[in-house]
Design an enzyme around this catalytic site. Structure first.
Site, PDB file in Angstrom:
ATOM      1  N   CYS A 130       0.803  -1.235   0.000  1.00 56.14           N
ATOM      2  CA  CYS A 130       0.000   0.000   0.000  1.00 56.14           C
ATOM      3  C   CYS A 130       0.831   1.279   0.000  1.00 56.14           C
ATOM      4  O   CYS A 130       0.287   2.371  -0.030  1.00 56.14           O
ATOM      5  CB  CYS A 130      -0.954   0.000   1.183  1.00 56.14           C
ATOM      6  SG  CYS A 130      -0.134   0.216   2.794  1.00 56.14           S
ATOM      7  N   CYS A 189      -2.785  -1.592   5.583  1.00 54.21           N
ATOM      8  CA  CYS A 189      -3.341  -2.688   4.768  1.00 54.21           C
ATOM      9  C   CYS A 189      -3.355  -4.038   5.479  1.00 54.21           C
ATOM     10  O   CYS A 189      -3.880  -5.008   4.953  1.00 54.21           O
ATOM     11  CB  CYS A 189      -2.597  -2.803   3.448  1.00 54.21           C
ATOM     12  SG  CYS A 189      -0.917  -3.481   3.587  1.00 54.21           S
ATOM     13  N   CYS A 219      12.413  -7.557  12.631  1.00 57.90           N
ATOM     14  CA  CYS A 219      12.965  -8.442  11.599  1.00 57.90           C
ATOM     15  C   CYS A 219      11.939  -8.478  10.462  1.00 57.90           C
ATOM     16  O   CYS A 219      10.867  -9.063  10.608  1.00 57.90           O
ATOM     17  CB  CYS A 219      13.192  -9.817  12.216  1.00 57.90           C
ATOM     18  SG  CYS A 219      13.980 -10.991  11.125  1.00 57.90           S
TER      19      CYS A 219
END
Length: 131
Positions: free
Chosen positions: A45, A94, A120
């Site tokens: 997005c 999103c 991570c």
């Protein structure tokens, strides 16, 4: 939450990471060794997620960041898959899966970072905009 709309330009690997909470193979991501200055955004997005200044080399095989770009950039979820308890991170706009957060590994002391958190993140979940 409304159903997530997936960007039609995403690759099969990106869809596995975003939708199925997959993980790219370690040491293969295109942003692992990126040292340029800029902003990392969601590959689905385009929402801003991390500043390059928050990226560090953790040796884990994936891009690592010590904090998100703003307090509302990510959502955090408890993940008990794979026989362990972790914190999953997703794009707050999103809801695409980005990776996991790990705490208490000592990177703040080892590298002089302001936090002892390691986000991570899959390179497949990111885009990068140079500043």
């Amino acid at each position: 939450m409304p159903e997530t709309k997936w960007n039609s330009n995403l690759t099969a690997e990106q869809l596995v990471c975003f939708k199925n909470k997959g993980t790219e193979a370690p040491n293969t991501g295109k942003f692992l060794h990126n040292k340029e200055t800029g902003i990392y955004t969601c590959a689905n997005c385009n929402s801003p997620l991390y500043k390059s200044q928050a990226k560090f080399d953790s040796g884990c095989g994936w891009p690592a960041f010590y904090q998100e770009i703003s307090p509302n950039a990510l959502t955090y979820h408890t993940d008990i898959s794979h026989g362990m308890k972790r914190t999953e991170i997703c794009c707050s706009k999103c809801n695409g899966h980005l990776g996991h957060v790990f705490e208490g590994e000592g990177f703040d002391k080892m590298l002089g970072l302001p936090t002892d958190m390691r986000h991570c993140v899959n390179s497949a979940s990111l885009n990068f905009k140079k500043e």
